[in-house]
Design a protein around this motif. Structure first.
Motif, PDB file in Angstrom:
ATOM      1  N   SER A 136       0.614  -0.764  -0.144  1.00 21.39           N
ATOM      2  CA  SER A 136      -0.840  -0.457  -0.134  1.00 21.39           C
ATOM      3  C   SER A 136       1.269   1.311  -0.343  1.00 21.39           C
ATOM      4  N   LEU A 137       2.493   1.375   0.257  1.00 24.34           N
ATOM      5  CA  LEU A 137       3.034   2.419   0.321  1.00 24.34           C
ATOM      6  C   LEU A 137       2.696   3.397  -0.954  1.00 24.34           C
TER       7      LEU A 137
ATOM      8  N   SER B 211     -11.562  -4.897   8.483  1.00 24.76           N
ATOM      9  CA  SER B 211      -9.634  -5.527   9.868  1.00 24.76           C
ATOM     10  C   SER B 211      -9.184  -6.060   8.355  1.00 24.76           C
ATOM     11  N   ALA B 212      -9.719  -6.680   7.478  1.00 29.13           N
ATOM     12  CA  ALA B 212      -8.982  -6.515   5.740  1.00 29.13           C
ATOM     13  C   ALA B 212      -7.822  -5.658   5.874  1.00 29.13           C
ATOM     14  N   ALA B 213      -9.028  -4.726   6.048  1.00 32.48           N
ATOM     15  CA  ALA B 213      -8.210  -2.943   5.325  1.00 32.48           C
ATOM     16  C   ALA B 213      -6.848  -2.807   5.926  1.00 32.48           C
TER      17      ALA B 213
ATOM     18  N   VAL C 216      -4.843  -0.168   3.722  1.00 31.35           N
ATOM     19  CA  VAL C 216      -6.204   0.671   2.552  1.00 31.35           C
ATOM     20  C   VAL C 216      -6.263   0.533   2.871  1.00 31.35           C
ATOM     21  N   SER C 217      -7.809   1.441   2.206  1.00 37.84           N
ATOM     22  CA  SER C 217      -9.193   2.212   2.880  1.00 37.84           C
ATOM     23  C   SER C 217     -10.047   1.062   2.901  1.00 37.84           C
ATOM     24  N   LEU C 218     -11.277   1.270   3.373  1.00 42.82           N
ATOM     25  CA  LEU C 218     -12.014  -0.213   3.289  1.00 42.82           C
ATOM     26  C   LEU C 218     -13.132   0.314   2.345  1.00 42.82           C
TER      27      LEU C 218
ATOM     28  N   ARG D 137     -13.804  -2.018  -3.418  1.00 41.03           N
ATOM     29  CA  ARG D 137     -13.866  -1.855  -4.863  1.00 41.03           C
ATOM     30  C   ARG D 137     -12.191  -3.562  -5.528  1.00 41.03           C
ATOM     31  N   MET D 138     -11.570  -3.988  -4.362  1.00 40.92           N
ATOM     32  CA  MET D 138     -10.780  -5.071  -4.733  1.00 40.92           C
ATOM     33  C   MET D 138     -11.975  -6.446  -4.911  1.00 40.92           C
ATOM     34  N   MET D 139     -13.290  -6.708  -3.881  1.00 40.77           N
ATOM     35  CA  MET D 139     -14.133  -7.376  -3.558  1.00 40.77           C
ATOM     36  C   MET D 139     -14.513  -7.383  -5.288  1.00 40.77           C
ATOM     37  N   THR D 140     -15.195  -6.375  -5.709  1.00 37.90           N
ATOM     38  CA  THR D 140     -16.179  -6.108  -6.302  1.00 37.90           C
ATOM     39  C   THR D 140     -15.473  -6.783  -7.971  1.00 37.90           C
TER      40      THR D 140
END
Length: 323
Positions: A174-175, A282-284, A289-291, A296-299
């Protein structure tokens, strides 16, 4: 040019003129250079003290010593002084190290010591950075480092690299979304540091010279402080953890490659976290990264799986061995 040798610009000019015009006396040099005679006389006294000219007994005539002899001798003297100074620096460094070691032996147990609060941790990191001789390994968690932290670390890292210390650091993927941290990582790479990225990291960690390790007291809240570890067995285990993460991480400057299923490391890690029971929130946090980024990744993953719900996406991901 020759300040190091004790020559001012005017001394150098007069010395060069004497080499070019050995026929000129003091008055001739003054006229040739367009400077007062007393300045030429004063300069000749300095040059004579430096053994760059030889004054005639009557004092009105001087002969320049060949630069191969005069200037080379001066440089050799300066080099000898520098060597003495360097030895003094190394002796002082050794004395500081001895005092620091004695202090540590009096204030810590064999296994390690507790560093309370972020300020104590920062102070100890400065000490370790100055003491590092061969290698520094680290995990940097989170999406971004504070500007103050990067500004404080920059000169320490630069000095260590110039001493020949090998610096390897693993950031979270995420950096790449934070311009400031990204610029700092690029700067470190240009200086010779090595950086890689991975979706998640177990905790913040610093290992110096394979002898001292700092890990957070609470991985969930690094500001509480750190535990400094010196036990060879514990440190060896942390080094093994670092090397395992390092091998699987993506070298900085390269794009994280998708696997045979077309998943990026971050997407695969997200699926692993969700299948282990983590919520989107919690995954975020784990991915730094942001929620919204997680959603967006899951979509995108759900669409690629041809699923109409999260549950169906999970079943199909398992069927395809995505998790």
């Amino acid at each position: 040019m020759f300040d190091l040798l004790g020559l001012s610009a005017q001394h150098e000019t007069i010395y060069r003129a004497m080499l070019q015009r050995p026929d000129l006396n003091v008055a001739g040099l003054a006229e040739h250079l367009g400077v007062p005679r007393d300045q030429v006389s004063e300069a000749l006294d300095v040059l004579a003290d430096l053994a760059l000219v030889r004054l005639a007994p009557q004092g009105d005539q001087a002969r320049a010593v060949r630069p191969q002899a005069g200037l080379t001798a001066l440089l050799a003297r300066v080099e000898a002084e520098v060597a003495v100074r360097q030895r003094q620096v190394e002796e002082t460094r050794a004395a500081i190290a001895a005092i620091a070691t004695a202090h540590d032996e009096c204030h810590q147990v064999t296994e390690g010591r507790v560093l309370d609060g972020v300020d104590s941790v920062r102070d100890r990191l400065v000490e370790l950075a100055h003491a590092a001789r061969s290698e520094c390994l680290s995990f940097t968690t989170g999406a971004a480092q504070s500007p103050d932290t990067m500004e404080a670390e920059a000169p320490l890292n630069q000095q260590a690299l110039q001493r020949g210390v090998r610096i390897r650091n693993v950031y979270q993927e995420s950096l790449r979304n934070d311009p400031g941290t990204l610029a700092h990582a690029r700067w470190m790479t240009r200086l010779g540091g090595q950086s890689r990225t991975t979706p998640t990291l177990p905790m913040r960690m610093v290992i110096v010279d394979r002898a001292t390790a700092l890990v957070p007291l609470d991985p969930g809240n690094p500001r509480q402080g750190a535990l400094e570890l010196r036990s060879p067995g514990v440190v060896a285990g942390l080094i093994a953890l670092f090397e395992q993460v390092w091998l699987s991480a993506t070298p900085f400057g390269e794009q994280a490659a998708a696997d045979e299923q077309g998943l990026t490391p971050q997407e695969r890690e997200l699926l692993r976290l969700l299948s282990a029971g983590h919520t989107d929130e919690s995954a975020a946090r784990k991915l730094a990264v942001s929620l919204r980024s997680v959603q967006r990744m899951m979509t995108s993953l759900t669409e690629r799986l041809g699923a109409t719900s999260r549950f169906q996406a999970g079943v199909r991901a398992a069927d395809r061995r995505w998790v």
